[in-house]
Each structure stands twice: as C-alpha cells, then as structure tokens.
Motif scaffolding. Structure first.
Motif, PDB file in Angstrom:
ATOM      1  N   ILE A   1     -44.956  20.749  42.970  1.00 18.64           N
ATOM      2  CA  ILE A   1     -45.038  19.746  44.030  1.00 18.64           C
ATOM      3  C   ILE A   1     -43.682  19.609  44.707  1.00 18.64           C
ATOM      4  N   GLY A   2     -43.661  19.853  46.003  1.00 20.32           N
ATOM      5  CA  GLY A   2     -42.430  19.714  46.772  1.00 20.32           C
ATOM      6  C   GLY A   2     -42.251  18.300  47.270  1.00 20.32           C
ATOM      7  N   ILE A   3     -41.051  17.764  47.094  1.00 21.22           N
ATOM      8  CA  ILE A   3     -40.724  16.422  47.580  1.00 21.22           C
ATOM      9  C   ILE A   3     -39.667  16.552  48.666  1.00 21.22           C
ATOM     10  N   LYS A   4     -39.984  16.086  49.843  1.00 21.40           N
ATOM     11  CA  LYS A   4     -39.048  16.121  50.968  1.00 21.40           C
ATOM     12  C   LYS A   4     -38.073  14.951  50.817  1.00 21.40           C
ATOM     13  N   ILE A   5     -36.791  15.274  50.617  1.00 15.40           N
ATOM     14  CA  ILE A   5     -35.771  14.244  50.437  1.00 15.40           C
ATOM     15  C   ILE A   5     -34.961  14.146  51.731  1.00 15.40           C
ATOM     16  N   HIS A   6     -35.095  13.060  52.425  1.00 17.23           N
ATOM     17  CA  HIS A   6     -34.436  12.893  53.721  1.00 17.23           C
ATOM     18  C   HIS A   6     -32.918  12.967  53.575  1.00 17.23           C
ATOM     19  N   LEU A   7     -32.303  13.938  54.245  1.00 18.60           N
ATOM     20  CA  LEU A   7     -30.854  14.167  54.212  1.00 18.60           C
ATOM     21  C   LEU A   7     -30.324  14.460  52.808  1.00 18.60           C
ATOM     22  N   GLY A   8     -31.237  14.746  51.869  1.00 17.25           N
ATOM     23  CA  GLY A   8     -30.813  15.030  50.500  1.00 17.25           C
ATOM     24  C   GLY A   8     -30.421  13.795  49.720  1.00 17.25           C
ATOM     25  N   ASN A   9     -30.654  12.600  50.276  1.00 14.78           N
ATOM     26  CA  ASN A   9     -30.219  11.353  49.625  1.00 14.78           C
ATOM     27  C   ASN A   9     -31.389  10.624  48.971  1.00 14.78           C
ATOM     28  N   PHE A  10     -31.224  10.266  47.700  1.00 10.44           N
ATOM     29  CA  PHE A  10     -32.192   9.399  47.052  1.00 10.44           C
ATOM     30  C   PHE A  10     -31.469   8.497  46.061  1.00 10.44           C
ATOM     31  N   TYR A  11     -32.150   7.474  45.575  1.00  7.20           N
ATOM     32  CA  TYR A  11     -31.477   6.432  44.808  1.00  7.20           C
ATOM     33  C   TYR A  11     -31.923   6.426  43.352  1.00  7.20           C
ATOM     34  N   THR A  12     -31.087   5.811  42.524  1.00 10.09           N
ATOM     35  CA  THR A  12     -31.267   5.912  41.068  1.00 10.09           C
ATOM     36  C   THR A  12     -32.532   5.237  40.567  1.00 10.09           C
TER      37      THR A  12
END
Length: 700
Positions: A329-340
């Motif tokens: 399953i591919g998850i599109k991470i906007h600008l490569g930023n995600f939170y803990t």
C-alpha cells in the motif's frame, strides 16, 4: 558526562557517541576550530540549519527499510529532542529539525537502541544506500536487491577508505530495468540482472545532478553478486586518491570520470585489485529469503462509505506483490512531512496487521508491505483516519520537493510553498490527472537538485530575479527530463526563468497546451521532443516579463515580507581542512587507528589508515610551501619532487606510499607498512620542528 556504555552493547558504537560528546565539549571550549568540528559532526549526521543555533539530524535508513519498533523509536526521539515532525528525503532517510547540538549524543544513543544510526548520513562519506522501494515484492524483479544494499551499507559503515573523501558518494540498487532507484544519477548504480541463471548487476558509474548534471556511464553489463563489494571498494580507493579536494564544485566522482575518461578510470580500479580486503565477498541473503510470516488475526469488520473512492484508492495506491495474495500500500506523504502521532499509529498497524515492515521511497512516500488482500478494506479505513488514504501515489499530483528556504542554508526560494500551490492547481483544475503516472513534477530550492528537478518531466528550480532595484523570488522552468530505463535517463532543458508567483500559471500553460496539442496516445516526453525547447520558451515567455511585477511578486510563497536573497554556507559535503597543525594531529591519530586495527587482524583497514596518515603528513608539509594539494595523487607527486632531498626514505616517496597498491594486505606487509607510516611521520615532524626553529633564530 552521560555513560552511554551502559545503554549500548556494541563498544564501537558507544565509543563513537562518546567521541562526539567529547568533541562537542572541546568545540564549546574553543579547543577545536569550526572547520574541523564541522567535518566531524557532518560525518555523524548533524547538519547546520538555516535557523541559528539548531541542527538538522539525518537518520540513515539503508534502502528506506523501517520496522514498527524503529518508527516508534524515531517518533519518541523527535518528540523528546525536536518538534514532533519527521521529514522523508529523496534518499530514503528521515530528517529531524531544530535539535540542540549538545543533545545530539543522547539522541543518537537512544536511536541505537533499535539499531538506527546517524553515522555517515552527511559529510564526505558513502551516503545512505538507496534501493527500489518495491525490492523483494516486485513481480518483474529477477531477485531481491535488498540484501545486497544491506551488505554494502554494513561493509562501508565506519570503513577507513571512505571517511574523508573529497566529496560525498552515492550508491543505488534498482530491482528491475525500470530503474526506479535512478542508477543514472548515482556515483555507482546497480541494476539487478540474471545471466544464465546467475545473479548479478549491470553497473553504472559517474552520474550526478547538481548544477552540472551528468548521466552515468556503463561500467560493465554484468558482474556477479560476490564481486560487487570488492568493486565498490576499489572505486572508492581510486576516488579517494585521485578525486579533487580543493575545488569543491569539481570534487564529485562524475568530474573525475569525465576528466580522465572511463577507460583510464577502470584501469586505475583494476590496479587496486591486489590491495583489496577481499577479492570476492559472499553476501548472506538468508534473512531476506525467509518465508513471510504474518500475524494470525481475526479480520476486522469495516464499512466502506464510498466504494467509488475506495476503488480509486485501490487502483492508484495498491500494488500486487509477487507473493501470491499479498499487496503493498502506497501512502502519499505531502512534501515528505508527517508527524509522530500518526507515525506511532502507522507503526502499530504494520506490527499487528502486516509483516512489521515499511519502506520509504525516493519520492518521499511510504510503502507498507505484505498486506493480505482481505485486510485492504480495513487498512483503507484506518489510513483514511490518519489522512494517509489520499489517492495518487507516485502520480503527477505527487510532487517531489526539497525543504528549500524552510530550513536549508542553501535555499534561494521556497520550494515547499510553490509545491503547495501547484498541488492546489492540479487537485482543483485537473482532477483527471489524479492517476497520471506518465508525468512527474520535481522542485528544488537551489541548483543543488535535492528535489531532483533536473531529471523531471516538469521541473522548477528556486532562483532570484531582478526588477529594477528590487529582487523577486523566481523559478527556472525545466522540461523534458525523465527515466528511460536500464540505466539510461535524460536531463531537463532549462527553458525560461519566471517570477515564482507565476509558477501556477506556467503549469496551466503547459498542461493546457499538452491537452490540446498532443497527438493520439502521445506521452509528455514525446510531445516535448516533437515541439522542441524553443516552442516552450515562446509559450512561457509572457510569464517572464518583469516590467509589470506587483508588490505580491516580491514576497515568496508563505511569506508576508519582502523577499531577500540570502544564501548561507552549504554543508552537504563538508569542508576540506587545510591547517598544518590539524593535519599532523590527524596523521598521528591515523597511525594509532592503524595500530589498533592491526591488533584486531583487520589488515586492510590498518593499511589504509597508515596510507591516509602518510598522505596527510605530506600534505601538511606541502602547505607550508603553499603548493598544490588538489588530490592525494598530486600530493604524493609534489612531495617527492620538493622534499626527496630533505626527507630521506629507503625508496622514492611515491614507491614508499604506493606499496599499498602492490601488496596484499597480509599481516607481514601491514605490520611493516604501519611502521613505515610512523617512521615517515617522525621524520616530517622532526624536519618541521628544525626548520621552524631555524626560521625563528634567523628572525631573531
């Protein structure tokens, strides 16, 4: 001082972290100069930010592989020492920003609890080894390249041959001829091949992006898997010896290959054969060959509210694996930023419902692996709660971008700001491109191409543009790049420079023209080749007019203040240390490291430490005469020319040093070679003391 030894079982890692803590203390006390300390911290993944007094920490994750435990650990560290945000890079690393320098040893020690390192994530070292994120599950792959990427990472971590090179060195492994790990832009790129049933690789060498992109050359069409590590070692030895060290802009491997030619370079590589630590190196694939064991659980019952959206998600984001019945399953991470907070929930999902593994991608996304087909509805619902079910994984709307002026010293214009605006345009005005995987958009905040703009179908590079006495943020528009496959790629043409606030309009011009003027089933690249660069220059030229700029055009995206073009000192490859006393001090350290390695029967490492000591010692003396020291080879030649009558050795200096190329790293040879290095160091320091003393007497 904190006792990291009680927390870390591996004494080498413990010593490394304690050494960093000691060096930080010495730096604060003014006992280590800025340049030398910068080189040391960069090789430990600690990179100065645009913001004063804080650091970016780069976590080295070979081929982007992360377990639930590791993701939990990274999230914990980010919350404790930073602000709870994680950033995925285009080399499958994770970066944490706004960390205090004095806290970095503690942070590193905590990461090592789950076998996560910072070592050599930055600096003039072998950087993170990348690979296709679908390695091991790809239906088209001849074999899984993951164990080979892992072996290369392990072999060259802390290896003395690649600690203080002229510039950084990048290695990639592509699982198929589609070349999703981008071998053509790496210093060394490997593409998996089978030759009459034997596993091996096609090898590409000397590629790179930056201000002068260069496609890699084919070094060989096939080499068996047990020969790749000796080959890499030989290439690194040649690069270390002959690579440029003074002119930083010319110090990458691509320039050396270009300068002397591929044939001459390969000849130098072959000459290193005898000195290698291993003539062949068998790579153990057992851990990767094991059957995938999934947790036995009851399939949770879920209700899909909108089946149309769910089916679109399956079409764009779900990939069938070569393992029957399993999906990624591919998850599109906007600008490569995600939170803990989301990272922890994701870590829980892959531990309980998948095979406890995800891969970070070179497009700054996440790929969950080994999901049972009957669990796909459940994953969709859970990921949707996290905001991780957005469609368009690896599509046109999935834009790659570097951090730009948000945190990077070298950023000229906001790459994240223009990315957000372009994604709005695509989502709101071109929804039919949601699953278009034939066009890519990539954005970098400067010419260094961390966002890989120079190889995009549509690329944007942050710049500045003048309008009268004022300066506005701008974008260089690049077109026509892309992956061809099997080691071939094409770089984008620099078409035109426009004010940054006109970036969205430029995208509209391009997509509208493509839609109305493309021929039947014509791809964007074929359409570009048919129309040619000048056509697009004329198409976009109205947007380049700076005589009619408004006040908003002089403010960058996301800012309410007038734009100022401020660029700091780049740190992505460290700084060459040219202080005589520092070089001699390091030479002495290298001799001690050579002796320690000799005692551990690490003969190749010991010999290389001795070799580096000799070169550093010779360079120190040449600097007192203000002589050229661009490469190690030049240092050896110039020292022999200028000091052979002053520093008496049993053979000419070049023969004395190049014993390392002509002898196997046996115990007998290495013992003598280390003694030679110590003898040479003593001769030089004695000579320097004497000449300095004579000089002072004459002045008196």
């Amino acid at each position: 001082m904190k006792n990291f030894k009680s927390e870390i079982e591996n004494p080498i890692i413990s010593k490394d972290i304690l050494d960093l803590e000691n060096k930080i203390a010495l730096y604060y006390e003014g006992k280590i100069d800025e340049a030398r300390f910068r080189s040391l911290r960069l090789a430990r993944g600690i990179y100065g930010q645009r913001q004063f007094g804080v650091q970016m920490i780069r976590i080295k994750l070979p081929y982007g592989k992360v377990s639930s435990e590791q993701l939990h650990r990274i999230a914990e560290v980010s919350d404790t020492y930073s602000r709870g945000r994680l950033h995925i890079t285009t080399r499958q690393d994770i970066q944490i920003h706004h960390v205090s320098l004095e806290k970095t040893p503690e942070l590193w020690a905590e990461l090592e609890q789950d076998e996560i390192t910072l070592r050599e994530a930055c600096g003039n070292t072998v950087r993170n080894v990348t690979a296709s994120e679908t390695a091991g599950i790809d239906i088209k792959e001849p074999f899984d390249v993951s164990p080979y990427a892992q072996a290369v990472f392990e072999f060259f971590l802390r290896n003395p041959i690649c600690q203080e090179m002229g510039r950084k060195f990048k290695i990639s492994f592509s699982g198929t001829d589609e070349d999703t790990a981008l071998s053509f832009i790496n210093d060394l790129g490997f593409i998996a091949k089978l030759n009459k049933g034997e596993k091996g690789f096609k090898i590409l060498i000397g590629g790179g992006l930056g201000s002068q992109p260069r496609p890699a050359n084919v070094m060989c069409e096939f080499i068996s898997v047990d020969k790749i590590i000796p080959l890499i070692e030989a290439v690194l030895r040649v690069f270390d010896r002959y690579g440029e060290r003074t002119k930083r802009s010319r110090a990458r491997l691509k320039f050396l290959v270009q300068q002397i030619g591929l044939v001459a370079f390969v000849k130098l590589v072959k000459e290193e054969h005898k000195a290698l630590s291993n003539q062949t190196y068998k790579i153990d694939t057992a851990k990767f060959d094991k059957e995938i064991i999934l947790p036995e659980i009851k399939i949770p019952s879920v209700k899909i509210k909108n089946m149309e959206t769910y089916n679109l998600w399956k079409e764009t984001n779900v990939i069938p694996q070569k393992q029957q019945g399993l999906f990624a399953i591919g998850i599109k991470i906007h600008l490569g930023n995600f939170y803990t907070d989301k990272a922890r929930l994701l870590a829980h999902l892959i531990k309980k419902y998948a095979a406890n593994e995800l891969r970070l991608s070179l497009r700054q996304n996440i790929l969950i692996r080994h999901v049972k087909e009957e669990l796909l509805p459940f994953f969709y619902v859970e990921l949707k709660k996290l905001g991780f079910a957005e469609t368009g994984y690896n599509s046109l709307v999935d834009i790659t971008a570097c951090p730009g002026t948000d945190t990077c010293n070298l950023g000229i214009a906001s790459s994240t700001g223009i990315t957000k605006e372009l994604e709005k345009v695509l989502t709101n005005e071109y929804p039919h491109y949601k699953n278009n995987k034939d066009i890519t958009i990539k954005i970098s905040g400067c010419m260094n191409a961390c966002g890989q703009h120079a190889m995009a179908h549509i690329g944007f590079q942050g710049m500045a543009i003048k309008s009268g006495n004022l300066v506005a943020p701008a974008l260089q528009v690049l077109l026509g790049g892309g992956i061809i496959g099997n080691g071939k790629g094409r770089f984008s043409d620099k078409v035109i420079k426009i004010p940054s606030k006109r970036g969205p309009e430029a995208l509209r011009y391009l997509l509208n023209d493509f839609e109305t003027k493309k021929e039947d089933k014509e791809t964007f690249l074929k359409y570009y080749d048919r129309k040619q660069e000048h056509y697009f220059y004329k198409l976009l030229k109205p947007l380049a007019d700076t005589s009619n700029l408004q006040q908003k055009d002089f403010m960058d995206w996301g800012s309410n203040e007038q734009y100022i073009n401020t660029v700091g000192i780049g740190e992505c490859a460290g700084v060459v240390i040219d202080l005589v006393a520092t070089l001699l001090f390091e030479s002495e350290e290298k001799i001690e490291q050579a002796k320690a390695s000799l005692q551990l029967n690490q003969f190749s490492d010991s010999a290389y430490y001795a070799y580096t000591s000799m070169v550093n010692t010779a360079k120190a003396l040449l600097l007192t005469k203000e002589e050229k020291t661009n490469t190690q080879a030049i240092i050896i030649t110039e020292f022999e020319k200028l000091f052979s009558d002053k520093i008496k050795l049993e053979t000419p200096f070049s023969e004395f040093v190049y014993q390392i190329k002509k002898n196997k790293p046996s115990k007998e040879f290495t013992t003598k070679y280390v003694q030679d290095a110590a003898f040479f160091y003593k001769k030089v320091t004695t000579y320097r003391t004497k000449t300095r003393s004579n000089g002072n007497n004459q002045q008196a």
